[in-house]
Motif scaffolding. Structure first.
Motif, PDB file in Angstrom:
ATOM      1  N   UNK A 155     -14.231   2.681  86.326  1.00  0.00           N
ATOM      2  CA  UNK A 155     -12.367   2.676  85.128  1.00  0.00           C
ATOM      3  C   UNK A 155     -12.672   0.595  85.305  1.00  0.00           C
ATOM      4  N   UNK A 156     -14.023   0.442  85.964  1.00  0.00           N
ATOM      5  CA  UNK A 156     -13.477  -0.887  86.252  1.00  0.00           C
ATOM      6  C   UNK A 156     -12.735  -1.992  84.866  1.00  0.00           C
ATOM      7  N   UNK A 157     -13.820  -1.499  83.783  1.00  0.00           N
ATOM      8  CA  UNK A 157     -12.271  -2.500  82.386  1.00  0.00           C
ATOM      9  C   UNK A 157     -11.512  -2.136  82.700  1.00  0.00           C
ATOM     10  N   UNK A 158     -11.473  -1.125  82.384  1.00  0.00           N
ATOM     11  CA  UNK A 158      -9.763  -0.738  82.209  1.00  0.00           C
ATOM     12  C   UNK A 158      -8.843  -0.732  83.244  1.00  0.00           C
ATOM     13  N   UNK A 159      -9.762  -0.974  84.752  1.00  0.00           N
ATOM     14  CA  UNK A 159      -8.736  -1.740  85.283  1.00  0.00           C
ATOM     15  C   UNK A 159      -8.160  -3.956  85.081  1.00  0.00           C
ATOM     16  N   UNK A 160      -9.267  -4.133  84.469  1.00  0.00           N
ATOM     17  CA  UNK A 160      -9.579  -5.447  84.455  1.00  0.00           C
ATOM     18  C   UNK A 160      -8.464  -5.640  83.613  1.00  0.00           C
TER      19      UNK A 160
END
Length: 439
Positions: A155-160
């Protein structure tokens, strides 16, 4: 802004791509020529949902570049992000050799007012050491900030793009303001931008991961006790989670945590604590409980078959340490597979993304292209990763294909009573085992 990001691993590639997507001119740098060539050709070295599309879009728009030429990229950069690996050393502490090498490499090429930002997870005091090294190498006081990442793999893109908060460690307001400007597009929903000292920022990263790891180890230890006491950890979890002081996050029982962050960061914080003369008793317990939890499924399998696994065919669903990633670092499935093989069992494995990585690190494991194919003729099925594809299988077909309808569910995906009604012998975590074969 014109930004250089050194390191195209998980953190560096996500960071550079997301900054490019908000309109910045980003150059990602790596010494691995093969990786850079691949990135230039649209080959993404890791699996992360949405990352490939974002890389391709921003590269095509001319905002995202890849190179091995550090001097050229650094000399025009307003900011230089350091996102190199800090692997665990033999003593549990972080290995900073790559960080020191990069610091020396960029020093001759930094603009006078450039800001160097550490994005890698580094021990407290690293920022100060980089500041000292650059002062010695350049003859001036360079701006060095800390900006720890809080990305969840899968979920890295959403977290960033939608952070809970942005944390920066700075020595002056000017650098804080510059970083706030950089992050402004991601903070439009009034999420906080937290500016503090570099030491506090470095500490924040470790404390956050250690606390989350603690919650996982705690619920796993309570789950094991629930089994002995005849309780149901899922009911207990509901009973405590509605307490606003506790909540539900990271209180899912399972087979232990893995990945590149929690194990390494807990051990690094342990080493830092010991180095300062304090006793890291809780940190040691968190790590010990987690390592022991990775053996829980094997213990259940061994007991089910009376201690003799010779000649047994055991299917394993899920190899990545968590769903939506191909990362197998410290993955519980690898511990299980090794134990099963050492006990004489044949392992047939499936994972939507991680099979190539496991194949490169193991031998003797059979791999199935489809989850259903892995269980053909299997004496038991072990589930290690809660991929959505495993949540609603065809239980009737599984029953027909398996040599014995025995399931060891390390992620509590199924309801015990329903599994019993379907005729399965079903073991899970923190719940009493059921055996529908005896019904």
């Amino acid at each position: 802004m014109k930004i250089a990001v050194i390191g195209t691993g998980y953190v560096g590639l996500v960071t550079g791509t997301c900054f490019a997507n908000s309109g910045n001119d980003i150059t990602c740098i790596d010494i691995d020529e093969k990786k850079i060539t691949g990135l230039k050709n649209g080959v993404i070295p890791i699996y992360e949902p949405g990352l490939k599309e974002l890389v391709l879009r921003n590269a095509e728009a001319g905002r995202l570049h890849f190179t091995t030429d550090t001097p050229t990229a650094v000399k025009t950069a307003e900011m230089v992000y350091l996102a190199v690996g800090t692997p665990q050393g033999d003593d549990g502490s972080a290995d900073l050799s790559a960080m020191w090498a990069v610091t020396k490499a960029i020093a001759p090429h930094l603009q006078e007012d450039a800001i160097v930002v550490t994005k890698s997870t580094v021990p407290v005091g690293t920022n100060a050491k980089i500041f000292g090294m650059l002062k010695e190498l350049t003859g001036r006081e360079c701006h060095v900030a800390s900006n720890p990442e809080f990305l969840k793999e899968g979920a890295a893109i959403d977290d960033f793009m939608k952070p809970d908060r942005v944390v920066v460690g700075v020595r002056c307001q000017e650098v804080s303001d510059k970083l706030h400007q950089l992050y402004a597009p991601f903070l439009r929903t009034e999420k906080p931008f937290l500016s503090m000292s570099p030491e506090s920022a470095e500490m924040t990263k470790y404390v956050a991961n250690a606390l989350l790891a603690t919650k996982i180890s705690f619920i796993n230890e309570m789950a094991n006790l629930c089994e002995k006491m005849g309780g149901d950890i899922n009911d207990v979890r509901r009973g405590i989670g509605h307490d606003s002081r506790i909540g539900f996050a990271f209180l899912f029982p399972g087979v232990g945590y893995g990945g590149s962050c929690f194990p390494k960061d807990v051990r690094a914080l342990t080493a830092m604590t010991e180095d300062k003369g304090n006793l890291p008793e809780m940190l040691r317990a968190v790590d010990n409980v987690n390592e022991r939890q990775k053996t829980v499924l094997f213990t259940k399998v061994k007991e089910q078959f009376g201690g003799d696994l010779g000649g047994k065919r055991i299917a394993v669903w899920g190899l990545a340490f968590k769903p939506e990633t191909d990362d197998i670092r410290e993955a519980p499935a690898l511990v299980l597979i090794k134990q099963l093989q050492e006990a004489g069992a044949t392992v047939i494995a499936h994972d939507p993304e991680a099979m190539d990585n496991v194949q490169a690190e193991t031998s003797g494991v059979e791999f199935a292209d489809r989850a259903i194919d892995a269980i053909k003729g299997a004496d038991a099925l072990c589930i290690c990763t809660d991929w959505k594809a495993y949540h609603q299988p065809d239980f009737a077909e599984m029953y027909q294909l398996m040599a014995q309808p025995i399931v060891f569910d390390g992620r509590n995906l199924y309801d015990p009573e329903r599994m019993k009604a379907r005729g399965y012998c079903y073991h899970s975590i923190g719940r009493v085992a059921v055996d529908g074969r005896k019904a």
